[in-house]
Design an enzyme around this catalytic site. Structure first.
Site, mmCIF file in Angstrom:
data_model
loop_
_atom_site.group_PDB
_atom_site.id
_atom_site.type_symbol
_atom_site.label_atom_id
_atom_site.label_comp_id
_atom_site.label_asym_id
_atom_site.label_seq_id
_atom_site.Cartn_x
_atom_site.Cartn_y
_atom_site.Cartn_z
ATOM 1 N N LYS A 124 -2.829 -4.908 -10.584
ATOM 2 C CA LYS A 124 -2.161 -5.787 -9.351
ATOM 3 C C LYS A 124 -2.558 -7.093 -9.890
ATOM 4 O O LYS A 124 -3.576 -7.366 -10.579
ATOM 5 C CB LYS A 124 -3.091 -5.362 -8.194
ATOM 6 C CG LYS A 124 -2.479 -6.099 -7.012
ATOM 7 C CD LYS A 124 -3.650 -5.459 -5.657
ATOM 8 C CE LYS A 124 -3.214 -6.117 -4.581
ATOM 9 N NZ LYS A 124 -3.853 -5.757 -3.279
ATOM 10 N N SER A 142 -1.082 -4.040 0.337
ATOM 11 C CA SER A 142 -0.320 -4.902 -0.322
ATOM 12 C C SER A 142 -0.376 -4.524 -1.832
ATOM 13 O O SER A 142 0.355 -5.470 -2.541
ATOM 14 C CB SER A 142 -1.413 -6.513 -0.236
ATOM 15 O OG SER A 142 -2.600 -6.042 -0.859
ATOM 16 N N SER A 152 -5.050 -1.772 1.653
ATOM 17 C CA SER A 152 -3.904 -1.833 0.532
ATOM 18 C C SER A 152 -3.845 -1.045 -0.773
ATOM 19 O O SER A 152 -2.903 -1.421 -1.463
ATOM 20 C CB SER A 152 -4.171 -3.426 -0.069
ATOM 21 O OG SER A 152 -3.725 -4.315 1.053
HETATM 22 N N1 GLN Z 1 -2.787 -4.865 5.605
HETATM 23 C C1 GLN Z 1 -4.098 -5.472 5.608
HETATM 24 C C2 GLN Z 1 -4.027 -6.839 5.898
HETATM 25 O O1 GLN Z 1 -3.010 -7.484 5.833
HETATM 26 C C3 GLN Z 1 -5.032 -5.159 4.483
HETATM 27 C C4 GLN Z 1 -4.763 -5.781 3.285
HETATM 28 C C5 GLN Z 1 -5.440 -5.340 2.094
HETATM 29 O O2 GLN Z 1 -6.000 -4.363 1.993
HETATM 30 N N2 GLN Z 1 -5.642 -6.122 1.082
HETATM 31 O O3 GLN Z 1 -4.895 -7.608 5.761
#
Ligand code: GLN
Length: 436
Positions: free
Chosen positions: A37, A112, A136
């Site tokens: 990532k 994400s 994410s």
């Molecule tokens: N969808 C969640 C957010 O927008 C989690 C994102 C993540 O785990 N990095 O904060």
């Protein structure tokens, strides 16, 4: 992929080829193609975090997880797309381009870590690293039909991970199978002197582990309105399969579940607003060309460098931390966080693992939620509690709605990754169990 690391991949591959031709011993991951990532640093490789503000940023050192995987001889193919600074649930917040779900290209891969999950699902690599602050790793793994592990807070070093919310962030693997997940996790875990929140994993012996000896908790608060009926049915069928294999199923209660989302969306943006203060147009990253004074450099660089969602989070977080509001928002959210953690502690007195869906719906359409942040935030409803409580959780494919995968979330006690992985593996082997 945001960056393809061809030279690095060929260098690593050649090294392993040489070792093989010299009959030297190689590690289990040697020569295995993988992806990272783009919020995890690899020395001398661009690291954008999906943001324009870091569009030309070259990482000066390796994250600890990368150092470890390089030693193992992994072949790093490149850096995968993500929501800007890992803020999002669909990868649509990337400043660069959309990533599509390999099973249905009109849909999102989740986020994400959407690029990582799509790369593994599309067989572009064998495994990938993601990061999980509120879901994410688990949610994109679920949307793409892959296995994803969010480790216990502290199990994996965060050194070299671009910080989003430091008390919630963890790096973990996205793989095709549970076995692969265990292999990668074993190689990246452990205490690191560069991350003072990392710890050595306590040895937990599972010698007596058998599905028929375990108790599974199913929280009643997780099967309420808003969940897609097909998803509910598939997850409940998976729970039944464990019952058939001899596990005891018990209803448990996590009474503060309804406060998890508001609590997360105060704490995560608050920490983010502090972490993102460093992108000021001076130290590194994007800097505005013309400005009349220093203040304008700060303001314009942030305004032009950050996307809409990141700016929204900075504003939410700054507001929640400001004098006069701190007690009402941030402090209160911290207290609620303790209640949520206590709920899990209480439930885990009676059960070995807790089963929930990963997401209330399968992969949604590209564009479906992007203009409505609140609806997007609601899709994180089943994953954020685990980060607030610092627990490990596995996302495992357990069925399909049409072509779209549905994920089962298996939550464990702190440092019981191996146990939840073993529990997950039983579902992969269920077909064998049926035929035996
Ligand atoms: N969808 C969640 C957010 O927008 C989690 C994102 C993540 O785990 N990095 O904060």
């Amino acid at each position: 992929f945001l960056t393809v690391t061809e030279d690095l991949a060929l260098f690593q591959a050649k090294k392993i080829d040489d070792m093989i031709s010299e009959d030297r011993e190689i590690s289990i991951l040697a020569g295995i193609p993988m992806a990272v990532k783009d919020n995890i640093l690899i020395e001398n490789i661009k690291c954008t975090a999906g943001s324009k503000i870091l569009e030309n940023y070259i990482a000066p050192y390796d994250a600890t997880v990368i150092k470890k995987l390089k030693i193992e001889g992994c072949v790093i193919l490149g850096k995968t797309n993500l929501d800007e600074f890992a803020m999002g649930s669909s990868t649509e917040n990337s400043a660069f381009f959309l990533t599509k779900n390999p099973h249905d290209i009109t849909r999102v891969p989740g986020g994400s870590s959407g690029g990582s999950a799509a790369a593994v699902a599309g067989s572009l690599c064998i495994f990938a690293l993601g990061s999980d602050t509120g879901g994410s790793i688990r949610q994109p793994a679920s949307f793409c039909g892959m296995v994803g592990l969010k480790p216990t807070y502290g199990a994996v070093s965060r050194y070299g991970l671009i910080a989003f919310a430091s008390s919630l962030d963890q790096i973990g693997p996205i793989t095709k199978t549970v076995e692969d997940c265990q292999i990668v996790f074993d190689l990246i875990k452990g205490k690191d002197e560069m991350d003072s929140t990392s710890v050595e994993m306590p040895e937990i012996r599972n010698s007596k582990f058998e599905i028929r000896n375990i108790k599974i908790g199913v929280p009643k608060e997780y099967f309420v309105k808003g969940i897609d009926p097909e998803v509910e049915k598939i997850v409940k069928t998976a729970v039944k399969k464990y019952e058939e294999m001899g596990a005891k199923i018990e209803e448990v209660s996590l009474p503060h579940t309804e406060y998890a989302l508001p609590c997360y969306y105060i704490i995560a943006p608050s920490e983010a607003s502090a972490n993102l203060a460093r992108y000021d147009g001076i130290k590194y990253g994007y800097s505005v060309k013309k400005a009349k004074d220093l203040m304008e450099v700060y303001l314009k660089s942030k305004e032009e460098g950050f996307g809409a969602e990141v700016r929204r989070r900075i504003m939410l977080g700054t507001y929640a931390l400001s004098a006069g509001y701190y007690e009402a928002y941030y402090l209160r959210a911290q207290k609620v966080r303790t209640l949520i953690r206590n709920d899990f502690e209480e439930a885990f007195k009676n059960v070995d693992a807790i089963f929930t869906p990963v997401s209330p719906t399968p992969a949604f359409k590209l564009g479906e939620k992007i203009d409505d942040p609140l609806t997007m935030y609601l899709s994180d409803i089943f994953t954020v509690s685990v980060n607030l409580a610092g627990l490990p959780a596995l996302s495992l494919p357990c069925g399909k709605v049409g072509r779209l995968s549905v994920g089962l979330q298996i939550i464990g006690k702190p440092f019981e990754e191996t146990k939840i992985l073993a529990i997950g593996q039983a579902l992969e082997e269920y077909a064998n169990y049926k035929n035996s």
